[in-house]
Design a protein around this motif. Structure first.
Motif: not given
Ligand code: FES
Ligand SMILES: Cc1cc2nc3c(=O)[nH]c(=O)nc-3n(C[C@H](O)[C@H](O)[C@H](O)COP(=O)(O)OP(=O)(O)OC[C@H]3O[C@@H](n4cnc5c(N)ncnc54)[C@H](O)[C@@H]3O)c2cc1C
Length: 272
Positions: A234-239, A254, A256, A229-232
Motif C-alpha cells: 500500500g505504499v508505492c502506488l504502483g498498482c 491500490r 494490493c 506490483m511494487g511493494c504490495a
Molecule cells: S504495490 Fe505498492 S501500493 Fe500496491
C-alpha cells in the motif's frame, strides 16, 4: 470486499517442496508456510522474493492456489525474467514469502449459484474460492479459458471437488472455439443460470468483457485484478486502478490493499 490484511501477515523464509510444469509454460510450486496457510482466504495472494540478486529485487505477486495443512501452492505462468527464474528453481531452494495479502472474494451462503470464469493463469485466483463455495453447498460451475489445449489449467482440480467445467480455447483445440465470455453469455441465457454471482480472474481484456456481460444481464460480478506490483503493502502506488466512486468521480485504488478483488461494475474500464 472484505479486507483482513495486516492483522495476520507473515514474511516467511521457506524452501521449495516441489515445482513442476503442469501445462505448457505453467508451473505449480508447493512450499511450507504454516502461518500463511492458516490465515489464507479466497482471492488472497503472496509476494515472493525469488532471488536477492540485483535485478531481481522486487518481489512478484502470486495468488494462493491451494492450502493443505501447513503448505500452500502457487500456479504460475512464465511471463518474464522473474517467473522464468522461478520455474528453474528446484526442491530445497530458498524462497521468501510474504502473505497472505489483499482482500477476499465475498460470498453468501444463499442458494444462488456461482459461476467461476478463469482466463489463463487467472484461474489460480479462483481455486480457494471454488473450494469454499463447494464447502458451503453452493451450486458452482467453472468456465476455463486458455489459448490452446496445451495451456489449459485446473480442469481436473475443479472436477475433483465436484465442479463441472466448460472449456473455451482461442484456437478451438479443445472445448468452445472462442472466448470464455461467449460461453458465459450462452449460459446466462439459460433459466437455470439466470441469477448467479460471477467471480472472474484473467487478462485485463477478458475482465472488461466479463464486466460488460454481467452488466448486460444485470448479475453481480466480482473480479480479481492482477496489476503489476511494487511493494504490495500500500505504499508505492504502483498498482493502482481507476474505480468509479459515483457518476462523475473516479478514485485510484491500490490493487494490493483495496483489492485485488473488486466489484466489476466499479472499475472504470474506459480510464487507463
Ligand atoms: S504495490 Fe505498492 S501500493 Fe500496491
Ligand atoms: C494480486 C496478483 C496475483 C497474481 N497471481 C498470479 C498467479 O496466481 N499466477 C500467475 O501466473 N500470475 C499471477 N500474477 C501475475 C504475476 O505476478 C506476473 O506474471 C509476474 O509478476 C511477472 O513477473 P516476471 O518477472 O516473470 O515478469 P516481468 O519481467 O516483471 O514482466 C515481463 C512482462 O510482463 C508484463 N507483466 C508483468 N506483470 C504483469 C501483470 N501482472 N499483468 C500484466 N502484465 C504484466 C510486463 O509489463 C513485462 O512486459 C498475479 C499478479 C497480481 C498482482
Amino acid at each position: 470486499m472484505r479486507n483482513d490484511r495486516s492483522l495476520n501477515t507473515y514474511d516467511i523464509q521457506t524452501a521449495i517442496l516441489s515445482n513442476e510444469e503442469v501445462a505448457e509454460a505453467h508451473y505449480l510450486l508447493r512450499c511450507e508456510c504454516a502461518e500463511i496457510a492458516q490465515h489464507a482466504r479466497p482471492g488472497q495472494f503472496v509476494h515472493v522474493m525469488i532471488s536477492q540478486d540485483t535485478g531481481m529485487l522486487l518481489r512478484r505477486p502470486f495468488t494462493i492456489y491451494t492450502v493443505e495443512r501447513n503448505e500452500i501452492t502457487m500456479l504460475y505462468q512464465i511471463i518474464g525474467d522473474g517467473t522464468k527464474r522461478l520455474s528453474r528453481m528446484l526442491q530445497g531452494e530458498p524462497l521468501q514469502v510474504l502473505g497472505p495479502l489483499g482482500n477476499t472474494f465475498n460470498f453468501t451462503t444463499k442458494p444462488e449459484p456461482a459461476i467461476l470464469v478463469g482466463g489463463g493463469a487467472g484461474i489460480a485466483s479462483l481455486m480457494l474460492l471454488a473450494a469454499a463455495l463447494r464447502e458451503n453447498g453452493i451450486q458452482t460451475l467453472g468456465l476455463v479459458g486458455a489459448q490452446r489445449r496445451s495451456r489449459l489449467l485446473s480442469v481436473a482440480d475443479l472436477e475433483s471437488i465436484g465442479i463441472s467445467v466448460h472449456i473455451a480455447t482461442d484456437d478451438g483445440s479443445i472445448g468452445h472455439h472462442g472466448y470464455v465470455t461467449d460461453v458465459l453469455t450462452d449460459l446466462l441465457e439459460k433459466p437455470d443460470w439466470s441469477h448467479p454471482t460471477i467471480y472472474a480472474c484473467g487478462p485485463h481484456g477478458m475482465l472488461s468483457a466479463v464486466t460488460k456481460v454481467a452488466l448486460d444481464f444485470e448479475v453481480p460480478a466480482q473480479i480479481a485484478m492482477e496489476n503489476r506490483m511494487g511493494c504490495a503493502m500500500g505504499v508505492c502506488l504502483g498498482c493502482v486502478c481507476p474505480v468509479r466512486i459515483d457518476t462523475d468521480r473516479i478514485e485510484y485504488q491500490r490493487v494490493c490493499t483495496e483489492g485485488p478483488v473488486f466489484n466489476a461494475a466499479d472499475i472504470a474500464w474506459d480510464v487507463s
